[in-house]
Design a protein around this motif. Structure first.
Motif, short mmCIF file in Angstrom:
data_model
loop_
_atom_site.label_atom_id
_atom_site.label_comp_id
_atom_site.label_asym_id
_atom_site.label_seq_id
_atom_site.Cartn_x
_atom_site.Cartn_y
_atom_site.Cartn_z
N THR A 1 0.90 -1.17 0.05
CA THR A 1 0.04 0.03 -0.13
C THR A 1 0.83 1.17 0.04
N ALA A 2 0.47 2.30 -0.60
CA ALA A 2 1.36 3.50 -0.34
C ALA A 2 0.90 4.14 0.94
N ASP A 3 2.15 4.52 1.69
CA ASP A 3 2.07 5.13 2.89
C ASP A 3 1.62 6.61 2.83
N PRO A 4 0.27 7.20 3.28
CA PRO A 4 0.15 8.74 2.80
C PRO A 4 1.14 9.26 3.69
N GLY A 5 1.42 8.73 5.05
CA GLY A 5 2.04 9.79 5.94
C GLY A 5 3.64 10.04 5.38
N ALA A 6 3.94 8.85 4.62
CA ALA A 6 5.38 8.91 4.51
C ALA A 6 6.22 10.18 3.90
N THR A 7 5.28 10.92 3.11
CA THR A 7 6.21 11.76 2.24
C THR A 7 6.41 12.99 3.26
N MET A 8 5.84 13.11 4.34
CA MET A 8 6.30 14.13 5.39
C MET A 8 7.37 13.86 5.85
N THR A 9 7.71 12.32 6.02
CA THR A 9 8.79 11.69 6.82
C THR A 9 10.45 11.87 6.05
N PHE A 10 9.94 11.89 4.69
CA PHE A 10 10.84 11.59 3.48
C PHE A 10 11.69 10.24 3.82
N GLN A 11 10.50 9.20 3.74
CA GLN A 11 11.14 7.89 3.65
C GLN A 11 11.84 7.33 2.51
N ALA A 12 12.58 6.69 2.24
CA ALA A 12 13.17 6.32 0.81
C ALA A 12 12.12 5.64 0.16
N ASP A 13 11.38 4.65 0.76
CA ASP A 13 10.47 4.04 0.25
C ASP A 13 9.00 4.26 0.77
N PRO A 14 8.23 5.01 0.18
CA PRO A 14 6.57 5.01 0.91
C PRO A 14 5.86 3.96 0.98
N LYS A 15 6.36 2.78 0.27
CA LYS A 15 5.10 1.83 0.20
C LYS A 15 5.42 0.84 1.43
N LYS A 16 4.53 0.31 1.87
CA LYS A 16 4.61 -0.58 2.91
C LYS A 16 3.72 -1.81 2.82
N PRO A 17 4.01 -3.02 3.31
CA PRO A 17 3.23 -4.17 3.13
C PRO A 17 1.60 -3.95 4.03
N ILE A 18 0.58 -4.52 3.41
CA ILE A 18 -0.65 -4.09 4.18
C ILE A 18 -0.82 -5.34 5.28
#
Length: 343
Positions: free
Chosen positions: A274-291
């Motif tokens: 799933t795309a992690d909508p909160g990840a853009t704020m934290t600048f993760q390298a990979d904003p996707k994570k397993p559901i």
């Protein structure tokens, strides 16, 4: 004549499989401890077929079985505890017991090395990635490699495949069988296939799986669910149903873990991202994570993340494992399933 002989042998010693040194203690053994046949039948009807299975079920769940009163449940629990020592083992004794664990090859030596030999038994191995990262190809390859004899005295065995996304293709198994030079029909005969349509149906199929593993003790080596979360995603929508979804998921995963330990089989599940909508704020390298959230994260023994490489190459990375370090391995998807990447 041979059949009659077998029947006699079976009648003499109810409930013991001598080869797996009483690893599967049949629930029929409870008869000796004053539990009547009718009650044992009731337990079998809900998929509890071994003494260990009783230990793995709570009193509350047993009381919900039709026709079992609290007094009966206490009696059953007591009888089960007589048959299985519920005590402690030293780490050394446990390490001896762990020798029963086997590994199933993924078809790629590099990948096997990453996993410490392959997909291990008595554990849930989860592979997640976006679409076309090789999850289903890995499932298909395991269907064939699990049937081949392997290192450390692994004899090969049958497979159950539960398909939730309609991605199972018997023709793929034929291609993979060609690569390992094994007979097509024999390979297809050893794979039991079921299509699950709802998350409830998926759960009910596990009762059937447990019964099957029990019926042919030691014959089945692998259970594949491709993919574990797809139906939960559909059946429960929105935040309002999230808690219920996670509870149902937790029950299913706990059932899977118990089945893998009770019958010494490997469980391999695939999962979506799933795309992690909160990840853009934290600048993760990979904003996707397993559901599946934390429930699935804690239930899986080993988690492998798959991502796309150049062309046919895919990269597998250990995401979480109790014993393997976080390394990466590159493998290729070929007509013959998962193979080693050619340099």
């Amino acid at each position: 004549m041979m059949k009659a002989m077998e029947d006699q042998v079976v009648q003499e010693e109810p409930g013991y499989q001598d080869d797996e040194e009483s690893f599967f203690q049949d629930i029929d053994l409870l008869q000796k401890h004053g539990i009547n046949v009718a009650d044992i039948k009731k337990l079998k009807a809900v998929g509890i077929c071994t003494v260990k299975g009783i230990q793995m079920t709570t009193r509350r769940a047993l009381c919900n079985v039709k026709g079992l009163s609290e007094a009966k449940v206490d009696k059953i629990k007591e009888a089960a505890n007589k048959l299985v020592e519920p005590g402690f083992l030293t780490a050394f004794e446990y390490s001896e017991k762990r020798k029963m664990v086997f590994h199933i090859s993924t078809g790629s030596q590099e990948f096997d090395k990453l996993l410490g030999g392959g997909i291990e038994s008595m554990a849930i191995t989860e592979a997640f990635g976006e679409f076309r990262t090789g999850k289903t190809q890995l499932s298909h390859t395991l269907c064939v490699t699990a049937q081949l004899p392997g290192p450390n005295g692994y004899t090969g065995g049958k497979i159950i495949f539960i398909d939730t996304e309609n991605t199972f293709r018997p023709d793929r198994l034929r291609d993979i069988a060609d690569r390992f030079n094994v007979d097509h029909e024999a390979v297809l005969d050893n794979v039991l296939y079921a299509r699950a349509y709802t998350s409830e149906h998926q759960m009910e199929l596990l009762d059937y799986v447990a019964a099957k593993f029990h019926e042919e003790a030691g014959i089945f080596k692998l259970l594949i669910i491709d993919s574990i979360m797809a139906l939960f995603r559909v059946d429960f929508s929105g935040r309002g149903e999230l808690a219920e979804r996670q509870q149902k998921l937790a029950q299913m995963l706990s059932r899977l873990q118990k089945i893998s330990e009770e019958y010494n089989v490997a469980v391999f599940v695939t999962n979506q991202m799933t795309a992690d909508p909160g990840a853009t704020m934290t600048f993760q390298a990979d904003p996707k994570k397993p559901i599946g959230g934390h429930i699935l994260a804690h239930a899986s023994t080993t988690r492998i993340s798959l991502r796309k490489g150049r062309g046919e190459l895919r990269i597998a990375k250990i995401y979480d494992s109790p014993e393997m370090p976080e390394n990466e391995a590159t493998f290729a998807i070929t007509t013959g399933g998962i193979g080693d990447a050619k340099e």
